[in-house]
Design a protein around this motif. Structure first.
Motif: not given
Lengths: 171, 387, 353, 150
Positions: C5-17, C223-233
């Motif tokens: 499962x993927x439980x979280x994701x973060x991305x920075x802004x895309x900046x030119x420099x 589930x143990x963490x009690x976090x919503x998730x997406x399954x990598x099928x």
């Protein structure tokens, strides 16, 4: 085709790529202050250790460091080696001593040259001080410090190296 | 629980200063084909290809899997490129093994290489970069102070490194693939060689080599399809720690100790000196043998040098725990492959296929690699016994 | 095999420099954010960490070694690195979890492309005897691919412009991190001059600095963490020949292969995030993935809106995972690519629990 | 805390690599030096130019060289309006995939033309040799429209 022609077995391929590099914030701040003749590290808010040069983070705790701490240009030799080969692009003549030095007030060492010393008697715990270039030559670089030279101070005991208080080691 | 996997094929090139007769692809190909032949297999039998090497600057080919896919029969297959600094050869073997141990694939080919003669190691490892606050005196300049600190703490005599350098070259003289062939080396010759970074002399340092090392790793269900005995993978572990942090133990890094403890627990090793028949350990500078003997638990802290001086690690002195029978990194060092050579040579020993540097009756062996500022570790335990 | 499962994701802004932000300074905020969203604080809280980056972006060897400084790796951690897009770091982490050596993992990718000239740097990915010494850049190779498609009538220039217009519009609507966004008409785009003909500048992804990070784990752990998730099928990747002349550049065979193994066609795909650095490549990939009008393609704007080289593939997976985690969709796919003209492709199928 | 100064500097990452070619690449480059273009026969009989060392389908080692023509057909191309410093032309030019006569697989090289309008898919082109050839891919200075090679 001629049988005896000389076959190509190797080629020279020049690969030269141009970059415009910008130093990270912590490095920029550090070198800006080195240009003023000051050594300024950063303290980890979590473990309180002072890093010099600062990298913007405490690698042990994985947290950002922002609090600045000026440290002395007096250091303790943590470890060293005597080098018998030249450094590419560096004019220093072998043999010379490079040492891991912990500045008074910091908890981690950086590498620099040791000179005006007897190579055979350099030792761990030895006290040394920076020899700066003339101020007009200062730039954004650690080689504003030409080298470190021995101080006439008692050695720091092995077990205390890197752990002495911020004010520095005084007897 | 990981699926059981084994090394069923090993291929290595001859290691030498310059392999001027092959392209970069040709160098890898040679090791890959030998590994497949050793396994009695062809490229069609391979499900995935995993490659590893040190920085791309060595050959100046960016992300080289893109160009190497044709040479390694990878088209239409998954191909992965690992890079974990000097430990990369070991890490690549572990990542390759995980393709099988995870149950995802049945048989994979893994190849690591370096063609150091295409550039210059000192340049490639530390190409000049602006605002780099550190003085750069090469890898020896980095490790020599740490070695001196080991000498100070342990009180080891000055010639322990000289002994290791001699021993590993005598081992290397038994291995026709080894780069340095110095059958007449003596401790006196090592001692007379020029000092580079005190206490590291020229002959106490590793050479710079071209070469490639490949392995075929198979699921237990397919092991019998290969003709030679397998080397069962009984434990795999990696650990990393930062290059620099306050209070870091550099002489015996915790990452190394933790990695060893992990891999030993998996393989049921409780007394490494007794339980292993031999070990292939990443020793690029001679003094790292006694240091790693302690870090890996073969000797008590401060006593590793005694094993070395007693000849315990020497094949020629019938030592009880020979280290680096292949000649080790001190005899051959194509950086990106050096870790995998350790892993492969450990496997050769337990397959009983190590030729003139075979340890009689070897059943269980350790493969070890480290990299960066002795901060990245990769290890595996291989055995003739399925466990 | 364990469901992952993927439980979280973060991305920075895309900046030119990103200017004075070094590796650590780029990585640390996204790692903190991804770990925080999973209820964790440092890499110590996961069993394995893996990253993707490329030394040549900044021109310094061992960029990833500095990255370790952002992790809090004391005591030492189980950690590895691929010199590839971090989507492949995710792949390595999945193998580690499948084999039972980890129940959770942190994956991150980072890239600071601004110091160099990226298309020129990437020319050195090519055959070192026949192509790299010609310095043929990746934009030009993609342009030849686009020309082939135009010549063969498999698309028109207006189709390429439509991809760009949709990317900008989607980025404006849905992606606070995008570098390029806005309402722009197809006619407006077509009125622009070509750059590397037939490509116009807007057909090519921008060069961006930044990083992204993700936390994954076994479904049990989520589930143990009690976090919503997406399954990598399903997840798979395939590479194809480096000889551009030997490939049908108007198709992506390796994407088709990976999609089949990943099980793309086993159900409806609501959202697809596709790593298409050039507008025409989105058309190739949409076809290779067998996507129809029922699928929303690149709701984030895709990499035409911002391309964190070495993290963009991971970001595509994260974009889809986040939509599933948020409960917006039930099933989607993400794609990552590497090499000239889509030589190497990775396909991931993600589903709601 | 004082504002950080922005420290930026140009630098060049550069090395002249010494590549050994191996027999296949070496043979191709040797022939280029002698102003000949050779390809290699793949396992299925397809002729690859430049010669591949290993078959892209079967992974077999290849060794059957075939001399091919110095003219061929443009399979695809792009027009570079603003050449990069690294490009082998200071003025606008085309990159092209060119299938030489006798080859089955096109190769990437430079196509020199004075304007984009002079380039088209399917056009016939001919190799123009560098003044001095030395066994390097740029021994072919580029391709030009057939008839313009002198």
């Amino acid at each position: 085709m001629s049988e005896e022609r000389e076959m190509i077995t190797g080629i020279e391929v020049p690969i030269y790529l141009k970059y415009h590099f910008t130093a990270g914030e912590a490095t920029a701040r550090f070198l800006s202050q080195v240009r003023q003749g000051k050594l300024v590290g950063q303290r980890c808010p979590s473990c309180n250790n002072v890093y010099l040069p600062p990298r913007g983070s405490c690698a042990a705790c994985g947290v950002a460091t922002t609090e600045e701490v000026e440290v002395a240009d007096k250091c303790t030799v943590e470890s060293f080696t005597i080098v018998y080969i030249p450094i590419p692009g560096n004019p220093i003549q072998p043999p010379y001593v490079i040492a891991n030095l912990i500045p008074d007030g910091a908890n981690i060492s950086f590498i620099h040259l040791l000179s005006e010393c007897d190579n055979d008697t350099v030792h761990r715990g030895q006290r040394v001080q920076a020899v700066w270039k003339p101020q007009e030559e200062w730039d954004y670089a650690m080689d504003n410090i030409r080298y470190f030279k021995p101080l006439d101070e008692p050695d720091v005991p092995s077990e205390s190296i890197g752990k002495v208080p911020v004010t520095g080691w005084e007897v | 629980m990981a699926n059981l996997a084994a090394v069923v094929g090993i291929g290595q090139t001859k290691y030498q200063t310059r392999r001027g007769d092959v392209s970069i692809a040709g160098l890898l190909r040679e090791a890959a084909v030998k590994a497949l032949e050793d396994a009695g297999l062809g490229f069609d039998d391979i499900d995935a290809v995993i490659i590893g090497k040190a920085p791309d600057m060595f050959e100046g080919v960016v992300m080289p899997e893109i160009y190497l896919t044709d040479a390694l029969g990878a088209n239409g297959k998954p191909m992965l490129r690992v890079h974990t600094a000097g430990s990369v050869g070991g890490s690549t073997a572990l990542v390759a093994a995980s393709h099988v141990q995870s149950g995802t694939f049945k048989r994979v080919l893994t190849v690591t290489f370096e063609k150091q003669s295409e550039s210059n190691a000192m340049w490639a490892l530390s190409s000049p970069h602006p605002f780099s606050p550190h003085l750069n005196a090469g890898a020896g300049g980095y490790f020599a102070p740490i070695i001196r600190e080991y000498m100070r703490r342990s009180g080891a005599p000055y010639d322990v490194g000289i002994k290791v350098a001699t021993k590993d070259r005598l081992h290397g003289a038994r291995n026709p693939l080894a780069h340095l062939q110095l059958p007449d080396i003596t401790m006196a010759k090592v001692e007379e060689s020029p000092m580079l970074w005190d206490p590291i002399r020229f002959l106490e340092s590793c050479p710079s080599s071209d070469g490639a090392c490949a392995m075929v790793i198979a699921d237990a269900s397919l092991v019998s399809e290969s003709p030679k005995p397998p080397a069962w993978i009984r434990g795999v572990a990696m650990r990393s720690e930062p290059t620099m942090y306050a209070g870091r133990e550099e002489v015996s890094p915790q990452a190394g100790r933790d990695c060893a403890a992990d891999v030993y627990a998996q393989a049921g090793i409780t007394n490494p000196r007794k339980d292993f028949d031999c070990a292939e350990v990443y020793v690029p500078f001679s003094w790292y043998e006694p240091m790693w003997l302690e870090n890996l638990g073969f000797a008590e802290e401060g006593k590793g040098w005694k094993l070395t001086m007693e000849g315990a690690t020497s094949l020629d002195e019938n030592g009880d725990i020979p280290w680096n029978c292949s000649g080790g990194v001190l005899s051959s060092n194509p950086i990106g492959a050096s870790g995998m050579i350790r892993f492969a040579e450990a496997a050769r020993q337990v397959r009983g296929d190590a030729g003139a540097h075979q340890v009689e009756g070897a059943r269980t062996a350790l493969g070890h690699a480290y990299g960066g500022g002795a901060q990245f570790f990769a290890m595996w335990v291989v055995s003739a016994d399925k466990g | 095999m364990k469901d992952i499962a993927i439980v979280s994701f973060a991305q920075s802004d895309c900046v030119r420099n990103a200017g004075a932000k070094n590796e650590v300074e780029l990585i640390m905020p996204v790692i903190k954010s991804a770990l925080g969203a999973a209820g964790l604080s440092t890499a110590q809280d996961v069993d394995f960490t893996c990253s993707g980056s490329c030394d040549y972006q900044q021109g310094a060897a061992f960029a990833f070694v500095l990255g370790v400084d952002a992790l809090g790796a004391v005591p030492p951690i189980k950690e590895s690195h691929v010199e590839m897009d971090a989507a492949w770091a995710l792949y390595e982490a999945i193998l580690k979890i499948r084999m039972g050596h980890a129940d959770s993992a942190l994956v991150y990718g980072f890239g600071k492309s601004s110091p160099g000239e990226l298309p020129t740097v990437l020319s050195q990915q090519l055959d070192p005897y026949y192509l790299a010494p010609l310095w043929v850049d990746t934009v030009s190779l993609a342009a030849m691919q686009a020309r082939m498609m135009l010549d063969q009538g498999v698309m028109e220039e207006a189709d390429m412009a439509a991809v760009v217009a949709r990317s900008r519009r989607n980025a404006l609507a849905n992606n606070p991190h995008a570098q390029l966004k806005g309402e722009v008409a197809v006619e407006q785009l077509l009125a622009e001059e070509t750059w590397v003909s037939p490509l116009r500048k807007h057909d090519c992804c921008p060069v961006s600095d930044g990083a992204s990070a993700m936390v994954l784990c076994t479904v049990e752990k989520a589930r143990e963490w009690g976090k919503p998730y997406a399954v990598i099928s399903g997840i798979d990747h395939r590479i194809e020949t480096h000889n551009l002349g030997a490939r049908d550049l108007t198709r992506s065979v390796s994407t088709e292969q990976a999609a089949a193994v990943a099980g793309v066609s086993d159900g409806a795909i609501e959202v697809a995030e596709i790593y298409a650095p050039y507008s025409h490549q989105e058309i190739i990939l949409t076809r290779a993935l067998g996507l129809g009008s029922e699928t929303v393609v690149n709701p984030s704007g895709g990499v035409l809106a911002g391309n964190l080289m070495m993290a963009s593939g991971l970001s595509r997976i994260g974009e889809v995972a986040q939509r599933i985690i948020n409960g917006d969709i039930k099933r989607g796919l993400a794609h990552a690519t590497s090499g000239p003209c889509l030589q190497h492709n990775l396909v991931t199928v993600l589903e709601a629990a | 805390m004082s504002q950080p100064e922005l420290l930026s500097q140009d630098f060049e990452l550069g090395f002249t690599y010494t590549r050994s070619t191996g027999p296949v690449v070496g043979r191709f480059l040797t022939d280029l030096r002698d102003r000949i273009i050779v390809g290699i026969k793949g396992s299925d009989g397809k002729v690859y130019v430049p010669p591949m060392e290993y078959d892209p389908v079967t992974a077999e080692e290849l060794s059957e060289f075939v001399e091919v023509g110095q003219s061929g057909e443009v399979v695809s191309w792009c027009w570079v309006k603003e050449p990069r410093d690294s490009h082998p032309s200071a003025v606008p030019f085309a990159w092209a995939l060119i299938k030489l006569d006798g080859a089955d697989v096109p190769m990437v090289h430079v196509l020199r033309a004075s304007a984009e309008s002079e380039v088209s898919t399917g056009m016939r082109v001919t190799a123009r040799w560098a003044e001095e050839t030395r066994g390097f891919i740029t021994d072919i200075d580029g391709f030009v429209a057939a008839g313009d090679e002198s």
